[in-house]
Design an enzyme around this catalytic site. Structure first.
Site: not given
Lengths: 136, 483
Positions: B98, B209, B387, B406
């Site tokens: 990806d 989100e 987060s 990450h």
């Protein structure tokens, strides 16, 4: 060996499948069945279509990856899954597969790619075994 | 099997496996971790994969592994490796399938309390307007010519075509467009997969989100980013879709032959590579750049849909429903950068696989408002947990080729997560905490359960202690849209 042997094994981030076959052809067949099970693809009832797939690679491991990639490509681009396989291999590097394709009714897992990670096809007492890691 | 005693402790949260550990290592492997994270990393093949990666030709200094490390394929997730130009190698498996999977964060002036009564509608509308799920097509059908333009222009194409604002592009890593892309090096198959998928989220761990800013740790940086406690923010996590997956698959296959031609011995075929100055290496770098640019454009089109959704849902209900770009970062990529190695400036290809660029203050690519602060770093946690917004530091330039973590990092396989957690029950638990969930697959939701991940707060504490990032703000989820 009874029935198609494949088994999902632990992998922290992605998915890994241990596959066995009495010979290389059966290993390729079982790997395809195992991968389809991982995707959770359900065929739609109705007409299906016969198709021939031909793949080549420089060695056995390469042929296994290329074969599975070929199936994933059609699943994504044409929205089909597979209900029958008839495989013919020449040596270890050339595969012709007659497959029956059916449109996908539902699918639960996206497999991004088939990796070569630690990929080795090994002899076992009653055939061949390998572990394929999929990027999901 | 690698044991804790195989490491040398270089600092409070820095460990090293020297090259004497295995005969084929070209550079040491360092890991940024506290004792608990290091011990967890030894429970799977993560560190072995980093040792394997240390055998690549042309590596400089050391391999560095982030505290959110977990087992991948070829490289570990959370691994950073730099190879010297022109003879060092580039490895597609060291970047991942990806390509330019990454994160974008948008800020707002919408108070979380004001959006709460409309959150269910907002979550449903985001789910409806931002295509997600397995093999799902995007909202734009590209011609081959348009796809080629995106390969070369990335997010700049979206600006020219009405999907972006100038500030979005300016506040994107590399200006959303990395030079050197040539679509002639991309297969027809990759183009066939990429043409229908622009503006789609995909599946797996990708998400959109709706968050609120729970706590600000660095008021000056938060102000520059438009982040204010109690206000809504939006995160988007996705990558280059089937386009990038096919490009990586094509080149992993092609380079199986290249390693033989260049007589490169590797412990794992997924590490196949080619010298950066070889025809194969140049072709892959160019094709990988096409996918990286596609991913920047993909996230931008999703932002376009998200803005439209916010307007549809919140106009007339809140006074300002605008979303402003904070930053967009890649965490699966290979970048040509200049770094100081042994006191000498060298050009290297930094492979970041599950690691975020974290350049410190003064980096000229940064927009003016971030120049004196450093680069914003976006670290999503697992669903239902925090987060983080961080800043890159000078310390990251010295220790980790300008990189930091990450995410939280997985600790539990998907298979075990599904055995341990039921998706419908997880959804109920999240909803009971006020987190709205939209997901196509309940087993898929279970795989991403918080129990399957490390504690992101612990990971952040380690990168801060290591000096490779600074805290700016912590976000909390209010609505999660899963692919």
């Amino acid at each position: 060996m009874k029935g198609p042997y494949f088994e999902e094994i632990e992998h922290t981030a992605d998915q890994a499948l241990r596959v066995r076959g009495t010979d290389f052809k059966e290993l390729l067949h079982n790997a395809a069945l195992g991968m389809l099970e991982l995707t959770g693809a359900i065929p739609r009832s109705g007409p299906s279509r016969d198709r021939e797939i031909e793949v080549q690679a420089p060695d056995r491991e390469g042929l296994l990856v290329t074969w599975l990639e070929e199936l994933l490509f059609s699943m994504e681009t044409r929205g089909v899954t597979y209900t029958k396989f008839e495989l013919h291999i020449t040596g270890d590097t050339h595969l012709v597969a007659k497959v029956q394709e059916t449109p996908i009714a539902a699918i639960t897992r996206h497999i991004k790619a088939v990796t070569y990670h630690d990929l080795e096809i090994e002899k076992i007492v009653d055939g061949l075994e390998t572990t394929v890691v999929f990027d999901v | 099997m690698i044991h804790k005693q195989d490491f040398r402790k270089l600092g409070p949260v820095l460990w090293e496996i020297p090259t004497s550990y295995r005969h084929d290592m070209r550079v040491p492997v360092r890991i940024i971790a506290d004792d608990r994270i290091l011990e967890a990393a030894l429970s799977d093949k993560s560190i072995l994969q980093a040792v394997n990666a240390s055998t690549l030709p042309g590596l400089v200094s050391h391999i560095i592994v982030m505290p959110d490390v977990h087992q991948g394929y070829g490289f570990p997730i959370g691994g950073v490796a730099a190879t010297r130009l022109p003879h060092g190698v580039i490895s597609p498996g060291g970047i991942g399938y990806d390509i330019n999977c990454g994160v974008r964060l948008l800020s707002s002036r919408i108070p979380a309390k004001a959006v709460e009564p409309h959150l269910d509608d907002l979550a449903s509308a985001l789910y409806a307007n931002c295509p997600s799920g397995v093999g799902v097509k995007g909202s734009i059908r590209l011609s081959v010519k348009q796809l080629d333009q995106i390969c070369r222009q990335g997010a700049v194409w979206t600006l020219k075509n009405g999907y972006a604002r100038e500030e979005d592009v300016e506040r994107t890593e590399g200006g959303g467009c990395i030079e050197g892309a040539d679509p002639a090096h991309v297969s027809d198959r990759a183009k066939q997969r990429g043409r229908p998928q622009l503006g789609s989220l995909g599946a797996g761990n990708h998400f959109i989100e709706v968050d609120f800013v729970e706590q600000v740790f660095h008021p000056e940086a938060a102000q520059a980013m438009g982040l204010e406690e109690g206000m809504i923010a939006l995160q988007i996590h996705c990558g280059s879709r089937g386009f990038g997956h096919q490009i990586c698959s094509d080149y992993v296959r092609e380079l199986q032959g290249a390693v033989k031609r260049y007589q490169i011995q590797l412990p794992d075929r997924e590490l196949v590579c080619a010298p950066l100055n070889s025809p194969e290496g140049k072709r892959y770098l160019s094709a990988m750049t096409c996918a990286a640019n596609y991913a920047f454009a993909n996230r931008q089109v999703l932002v376009h849909h998200a803005r439209r959704t916010f307007e549809q849902t919140l106009a007339g209900k809140v006074s300002d429903w605008e979303l402003h770009q904070v930053y967009d970062i890649a965490h699966n990529i290979g970048k040509i950068e200049e770094h100081v190695v042994d006191g000498e400036k060298v050009r290297v290809c930094v492979h970041r696989k599950g690691a975020t660029r974290a350049f410190g203050p003064g980096f000229e690519e940064l927009p003016d408002e971030y120049q004196e602060l450093g680069q914003p770093v976006l670290v999503p946690g697992s669903m239902a947990t925090s987060s983080w917004v961080l800043l890159g530091t000078e310390g990251s330039m010295a220790l980790s080729f300008g990189s930091t973590c990450h995410g939280a990092g997985r600790t539990m396989s998907r298979k075990r997560a599904k055995r341990t957690v039921r998706g419908d029950q997880l959804r109920e638990r999240m909803e009971s905490k006020g987190i709205h969930v939209r997901a196509r697959s309940m087993p898929g939701l279970a795989e991403e359960a918080p129990q399957a991940y490390k504690d992101v707060d612990a990971v952040i504490e380690v990168v801060v202690r290591a000096g490779i990032a600074k805290k700016v703000a912590r976000l909390r989820p209010m609505a999660v849209i899963k692919g």
